[in-house]
Design a protein around this motif. Sequence first.
Motif, PDB file in Angstrom:
ATOM      1  N   SER A  56      49.411 -23.706 -28.427  1.00  0.00           N
ATOM      2  CA  SER A  56      49.981 -23.340 -27.135  1.00  0.00           C
ATOM      3  C   SER A  56      49.059 -23.871 -26.045  1.00  0.00           C
ATOM      4  CB  SER A  56      50.097 -21.824 -27.000  1.00  0.00           C
ATOM      5  OG  SER A  56      50.427 -21.494 -25.661  1.00  0.00           O
ATOM      6  N   PHE A  57      49.560 -24.792 -25.248  1.00  0.00           N
ATOM      7  CA  PHE A  57      48.726 -25.368 -24.200  1.00  0.00           C
ATOM      8  C   PHE A  57      48.563 -24.420 -23.014  1.00  0.00           C
ATOM      9  CE2 PHE A  57      49.363 -29.007 -26.809  1.00  0.00           C
ATOM     10  CZ  PHE A  57      48.157 -29.670 -26.706  1.00  0.00           C
ATOM     11  N   ASP A  58      49.200 -23.263 -23.069  1.00  0.00           N
ATOM     12  CA  ASP A  58      48.954 -22.228 -22.062  1.00  0.00           C
ATOM     13  C   ASP A  58      47.546 -21.664 -22.228  1.00  0.00           C
ATOM     14  OD1 ASP A  58      51.518 -22.491 -21.030  1.00  0.00           O
ATOM     15  OD2 ASP A  58      52.341 -20.935 -22.342  1.00  0.00           O
ATOM     16  N   THR A  59      47.003 -21.772 -23.443  1.00  0.00           N
ATOM     17  CA  THR A  59      45.676 -21.205 -23.709  1.00  0.00           C
ATOM     18  C   THR A  59      44.571 -22.255 -23.759  1.00  0.00           C
ATOM     19  OG1 THR A  59      45.993 -21.352 -26.107  1.00  0.00           O
ATOM     20  CG2 THR A  59      46.720 -19.319 -25.035  1.00  0.00           C
ATOM     21  N   VAL A  60      44.928 -23.524 -23.671  1.00  0.00           N
ATOM     22  CA  VAL A  60      43.938 -24.601 -23.727  1.00  0.00           C
ATOM     23  C   VAL A  60      43.323 -24.796 -22.343  1.00  0.00           C
ATOM     24  CG1 VAL A  60      43.602 -27.070 -24.157  1.00  0.00           C
ATOM     25  CG2 VAL A  60      45.108 -25.747 -25.639  1.00  0.00           C
ATOM     26  N   LYS A  61      41.997 -24.835 -22.302  1.00  0.00           N
ATOM     27  CA  LYS A  61      41.291 -24.993 -21.031  1.00  0.00           C
ATOM     28  C   LYS A  61      41.259 -26.470 -20.623  1.00  0.00           C
ATOM     29  CE  LYS A  61      38.407 -21.060 -22.048  1.00  0.00           C
ATOM     30  NZ  LYS A  61      37.145 -20.624 -22.621  1.00  0.00           N
ATOM     31  N   PRO A  62      41.283 -26.740 -19.317  1.00  0.00           N
ATOM     32  CA  PRO A  62      41.229 -28.127 -18.847  1.00  0.00           C
ATOM     33  C   PRO A  62      40.028 -28.893 -19.392  1.00  0.00           C
ATOM     34  CG  PRO A  62      41.797 -26.684 -17.026  1.00  0.00           C
ATOM     35  CD  PRO A  62      41.447 -25.799 -18.197  1.00  0.00           C
ATOM     36  N   GLU A  63      38.896 -28.231 -19.549  1.00  0.00           N
ATOM     37  CA  GLU A  63      37.726 -28.940 -20.083  1.00  0.00           C
ATOM     38  C   GLU A  63      37.904 -29.329 -21.547  1.00  0.00           C
ATOM     39  OE1 GLU A  63      36.716 -24.522 -19.560  1.00  0.00           O
ATOM     40  OE2 GLU A  63      37.469 -26.097 -18.251  1.00  0.00           O
ATOM     41  N   GLU A  64      38.719 -28.574 -22.287  1.00  0.00           N
ATOM     42  CA  GLU A  64      39.028 -28.950 -23.670  1.00  0.00           C
ATOM     43  C   GLU A  64      39.888 -30.220 -23.694  1.00  0.00           C
ATOM     44  OE1 GLU A  64      39.640 -25.298 -26.473  1.00  0.00           O
ATOM     45  OE2 GLU A  64      40.467 -24.797 -24.500  1.00  0.00           O
ATOM     46  N   VAL A  65      40.828 -30.303 -22.773  1.00  0.00           N
ATOM     47  CA  VAL A  65      41.666 -31.498 -22.674  1.00  0.00           C
ATOM     48  C   VAL A  65      40.815 -32.700 -22.279  1.00  0.00           C
ATOM     49  CG1 VAL A  65      43.601 -32.582 -21.459  1.00  0.00           C
ATOM     50  CG2 VAL A  65      43.743 -30.177 -22.149  1.00  0.00           C
ATOM     51  N   ARG A  66      39.906 -32.513 -21.315  1.00  0.00           N
ATOM     52  CA  ARG A  66      39.023 -33.615 -20.894  1.00  0.00           C
ATOM     53  C   ARG A  66      38.127 -34.079 -22.038  1.00  0.00           C
ATOM     54  NH1 ARG A  66      39.218 -30.831 -15.957  1.00  0.00           N
ATOM     55  NH2 ARG A  66      37.423 -29.547 -16.470  1.00  0.00           N
ATOM     56  N   ALA A  67      37.634 -33.147 -22.850  1.00  0.00           N
ATOM     57  CA  ALA A  67      36.790 -33.514 -23.989  1.00  0.00           C
ATOM     58  C   ALA A  67      37.589 -34.340 -25.002  1.00  0.00           C
ATOM     59  CB  ALA A  67      36.222 -32.265 -24.644  1.00  0.00           C
ATOM     60  N   ALA A  68      38.826 -33.934 -25.287  1.00  0.00           N
ATOM     61  CA  ALA A  68      39.678 -34.687 -26.220  1.00  0.00           C
ATOM     62  C   ALA A  68      39.996 -36.059 -25.640  1.00  0.00           C
ATOM     63  CB  ALA A  68      40.965 -33.914 -26.493  1.00  0.00           C
ATOM     64  N   GLU A  69      40.284 -36.110 -24.355  1.00  0.00           N
ATOM     65  CA  GLU A  69      40.583 -37.382 -23.687  1.00  0.00           C
ATOM     66  C   GLU A  69      39.387 -38.327 -23.776  1.00  0.00           C
ATOM     67  OE1 GLU A  69      41.536 -38.945 -19.156  1.00  0.00           O
ATOM     68  OE2 GLU A  69      41.434 -36.800 -19.564  1.00  0.00           O
ATOM     69  N   ARG A  70      38.208 -37.806 -23.511  1.00  0.00           N
ATOM     70  CA  ARG A  70      36.996 -38.638 -23.579  1.00  0.00           C
ATOM     71  C   ARG A  70      36.790 -39.162 -24.997  1.00  0.00           C
ATOM     72  NH1 ARG A  70      31.720 -38.754 -24.732  1.00  0.00           N
ATOM     73  NH2 ARG A  70      30.354 -39.857 -23.319  1.00  0.00           N
ATOM     74  N   TRP A  71      36.933 -38.289 -25.990  1.00  0.00           N
ATOM     75  CA  TRP A  71      36.726 -38.697 -27.374  1.00  0.00           C
ATOM     76  C   TRP A  71      37.710 -39.791 -27.775  1.00  0.00           C
ATOM     77  CZ3 TRP A  71      39.464 -38.769 -31.911  1.00  0.00           C
ATOM     78  CH2 TRP A  71      38.725 -38.999 -33.064  1.00  0.00           C
ATOM     79  N   VAL A  72      38.989 -39.625 -27.419  1.00  0.00           N
ATOM     80  CA  VAL A  72      40.006 -40.625 -27.767  1.00  0.00           C
ATOM     81  C   VAL A  72      39.678 -41.955 -27.104  1.00  0.00           C
ATOM     82  CG1 VAL A  72      42.427 -41.257 -27.399  1.00  0.00           C
ATOM     83  CG2 VAL A  72      41.852 -39.012 -28.301  1.00  0.00           C
ATOM     84  N   ASN A  73      39.205 -41.914 -25.863  1.00  0.00           N
ATOM     85  CA  ASN A  73      38.907 -43.149 -25.136  1.00  0.00           C
ATOM     86  C   ASN A  73      37.673 -43.881 -25.648  1.00  0.00           C
ATOM     87  OD1 ASN A  73      41.124 -43.145 -23.440  1.00  0.00           O
ATOM     88  ND2 ASN A  73      40.111 -41.866 -21.925  1.00  0.00           N
ATOM     89  N   ILE A  74      36.736 -43.154 -26.266  1.00  0.00           N
ATOM     90  CA  ILE A  74      35.535 -43.827 -26.786  1.00  0.00           C
ATOM     91  C   ILE A  74      35.631 -44.109 -28.287  1.00  0.00           C
ATOM     92  CG2 ILE A  74      34.034 -42.896 -24.985  1.00  0.00           C
ATOM     93  CD1 ILE A  74      32.902 -40.948 -27.100  1.00  0.00           C
ATOM     94  N   TYR A  75      36.735 -43.729 -28.900  1.00  0.00           N
ATOM     95  CA  TYR A  75      36.943 -43.944 -30.331  1.00  0.00           C
ATOM     96  C   TYR A  75      37.200 -45.429 -30.592  1.00  0.00           C
ATOM     97  CZ  TYR A  75      38.800 -43.035 -35.017  1.00  0.00           C
ATOM     98  OH  TYR A  75      39.003 -43.000 -36.366  1.00  0.00           O
ATOM     99  N   PRO A  76      36.392 -46.076 -31.440  1.00  0.00           N
ATOM    100  CA  PRO A  76      36.617 -47.502 -31.726  1.00  0.00           C
ATOM    101  C   PRO A  76      37.880 -47.706 -32.562  1.00  0.00           C
ATOM    102  CG  PRO A  76      34.780 -46.660 -33.022  1.00  0.00           C
ATOM    103  CD  PRO A  76      35.237 -45.547 -32.142  1.00  0.00           C
ATOM    104  N   ARG A  77      38.624 -48.759 -32.228  1.00  0.00           N
ATOM    105  CA  ARG A  77      39.886 -49.023 -32.919  1.00  0.00           C
ATOM    106  C   ARG A  77      39.894 -50.426 -33.519  1.00  0.00           C
ATOM    107  NH1 ARG A  77      41.239 -46.125 -28.308  1.00  0.00           N
ATOM    108  NH2 ARG A  77      42.426 -44.241 -28.723  1.00  0.00           N
TER     109      ARG A  77
END
Length: 96
Positions: A56-77
């Motif tokens: 439920s994204f009602d309970t997800v904090k914005p900083e958790e989303v930013r952390a996931a976004e950062r990780w996805v962006n630095i993940y080598p592909r």
Amino acid sequence: MDNGCEFQDFEGIEAAHRRKGKRTIVFFCHPYSAFERGSNENMNRLLRRFFPKGTSFDTVKPEEVRAAERWVNIYPRKLLGWKSAAILFEKELLTA
């Protein structure tokens, strides 16, 4: 595209707004054929590490989303020659 309700207005997506005709053609995947949406499914798999299916994204904090976004962006592909999207984006900014 998949057959989700968010794509009900596919004709509106296809329509050109500044001229007559289409600006693009929309193709739909076959139901239950995730292999037809490879990049989308791969990104979902990466994000599920942080947000399991049913989260439920009602309970997800914005900083958790930013952390996931950062990780996805630095993940080598592999597709990017084992570089990350962030590295290539920075490189593009320096050459622009």
